[in-house]
Design a protein around this motif. Structure first.
Motif, mmCIF file in Angstrom:
data_model
loop_
_atom_site.group_PDB
_atom_site.id
_atom_site.type_symbol
_atom_site.label_atom_id
_atom_site.label_comp_id
_atom_site.label_asym_id
_atom_site.label_seq_id
_atom_site.Cartn_x
_atom_site.Cartn_y
_atom_site.Cartn_z
ATOM 1 N N GLN A 40 0.820 -1.205 0.000
ATOM 2 C CA GLN A 40 0.000 0.000 0.000
ATOM 3 C C GLN A 40 0.857 1.259 0.000
ATOM 4 O O GLN A 40 1.760 1.420 0.834
ATOM 5 N N GLU A 44 -2.386 6.183 0.635
ATOM 6 C CA GLU A 44 -3.650 5.448 0.666
ATOM 7 C C GLU A 44 -4.066 5.049 2.078
ATOM 8 O O GLU A 44 -5.213 4.660 2.298
ATOM 9 N N ALA A 52 -8.474 -1.158 0.155
ATOM 10 C CA ALA A 52 -7.496 -2.180 0.538
ATOM 11 C C ALA A 52 -7.728 -2.718 1.943
ATOM 12 O O ALA A 52 -7.534 -3.914 2.198
ATOM 13 N N THR A 66 2.903 -1.151 4.151
ATOM 14 C CA THR A 66 2.874 0.210 3.622
ATOM 15 C C THR A 66 4.266 0.678 3.236
ATOM 16 O O THR A 66 5.234 0.449 3.970
ATOM 17 N N ASP A 134 -1.398 -1.131 -4.123
ATOM 18 C CA ASP A 134 -2.555 -0.315 -3.769
ATOM 19 C C ASP A 134 -2.167 1.151 -3.840
ATOM 20 O O ASP A 134 -1.443 1.659 -2.981
ATOM 21 N N THR A 179 -8.753 -1.582 -5.967
ATOM 22 C CA THR A 179 -7.847 -2.634 -5.507
ATOM 23 C C THR A 179 -8.621 -3.889 -5.126
ATOM 24 O O THR A 179 -8.225 -5.008 -5.459
#
Length: 221
Positions: A40, A44, A52, A66, A134, A179
C-alpha cells in the motif's frame, strides 16, 4: 496562549477508521487458496475511499505492508504469520506473481522485460502469492519503477475485467478497477471459482453506497 488541539475522534481498532464511518459491517471473510500481499502506498493509508483495508480484513491469507519502495526481495518471500494447524502449509515456499498489466510503456528504463508466467504454477493455486499494488495508477507505477524485485516478477493481467462499481473515485484509464475488485478478479482467475468471491463484491457495493451517502450528505459550498 496556545490553543489546545481538538480531540481526536475515536477510531475503530479493527478497520482503523473513525467509529462513525467504520467499515467492519462490510468485512466478508473468504476461504481463498492464493496468498495475497498488498503493498500500500503511504497516501492510501488514511484515504476514506480506499478499498485495501476492507480487502485485507476479508482475506484471511493476506498481509498488508505500507511503503513506496520495496527493494528488499526477502519481503516478498517472507512467510505470513499463520497460527494453528495450517501453519505448516502456510510456510511452504510460494510462487510470487505481480498483479499488473504487462504494458511496454510501464517497463522501467534499464530493466529487462518481466519473465513469462510459468504455466505450471497455475496448476497449484495454494502455492501462489499474489502481489497487489494499492495506489493510484501514477503512484503504483512509481512503486513498480522504484522496486527492482517487483520488476523481476512474472505478471498477471486480468482477462476481460468486468465494469467497475467503484463510483467514488475517478478512473484514469478505461477498465480500471478498485484494488478490491481487481484482486477479486485475479483470485477468481487463478482459483477458477467466481462464486466464493461474489459475497465480498456484494459487500463492496454496499461500502461504495455508504461512501456515496456520506458525500451526498455533505453541505454544499
Amino acid at each position: 496562549m496556545v490553543n489546545a488541539a481538538p480531540p481526536r475522534r475515536p477510531h475503530c481498532p479493527r478497520c482503523l477508521r473513525p467509529q462513525n464511518v467504520c467499515i467492519c459491517a462490510w468485512v466478508t471473510p473468504v476461504l481463498h487458496e492464493v496468498e495475497v500481499l498488498i503493498l500500500q502506498h503511504p497516501l492510501e493509508v488514511d484515504h476514506p475511499k480506499g478499498s485495501a483495508r476492507l480487502l485485507h480484513l476479508s482475506l484471511p491469507r493476506s498481509r498488508m505492508v505500507t511503503g513506496e519502495v520495496f527493494a528488499d526481495a526477502a519481503l516478498l518471500a517472507a512467510p505470513f504469520e499463520v497460527s494453528g494447524a495450517a501453519g505448516a502449509v502456510a510456510y511452504a515456499p510460494r510462487h510470487n506473481i505481480l498483479l499488473y498489466p504487462d504494458i511496454r510503456q510501464d517497463q522501467a528504463p534499464g530493466f529487462p522485460p518481466p519473465p513469462a508466467l510459468p504455466a505450471g504454477w497455475l496448476r497449484e493455486p495454494s502455492r501462489l502469492r499474489l502481489i497487489v499494488l494499492d495506489g493510484t495508477w501514477r503512484k503504483s507505477r512509481k512503486m513498480l519503477h522504484l522496486s527492482p524485485p517487483l520488476q523481476a516478477l512474472p505478471r498477471l493481467s486480468l482477462r476481460e475485467p468486468t465494469a467497475s462499481s467503484y463510483r467514488i473515485r475517478k478512473a484514469h484509464r478505461p477498465g480500471q478497477l478498485s484494488t478490491l475488485e481487481a484482486t477479486c478478479a485475479a483470485l477468481m482467475q487463478l482459483e477458477g471459482d467466481r462464486g466464493k468471491f461474489e459475497p465480498l463484491l456484494t459487500a463492496f457495493d454496499a461500502f461504495v453506497a455508504q461512501q456515496l451517502g456520506y458525500l451526498s450528505s455533505r453541505p454544499g459550498p
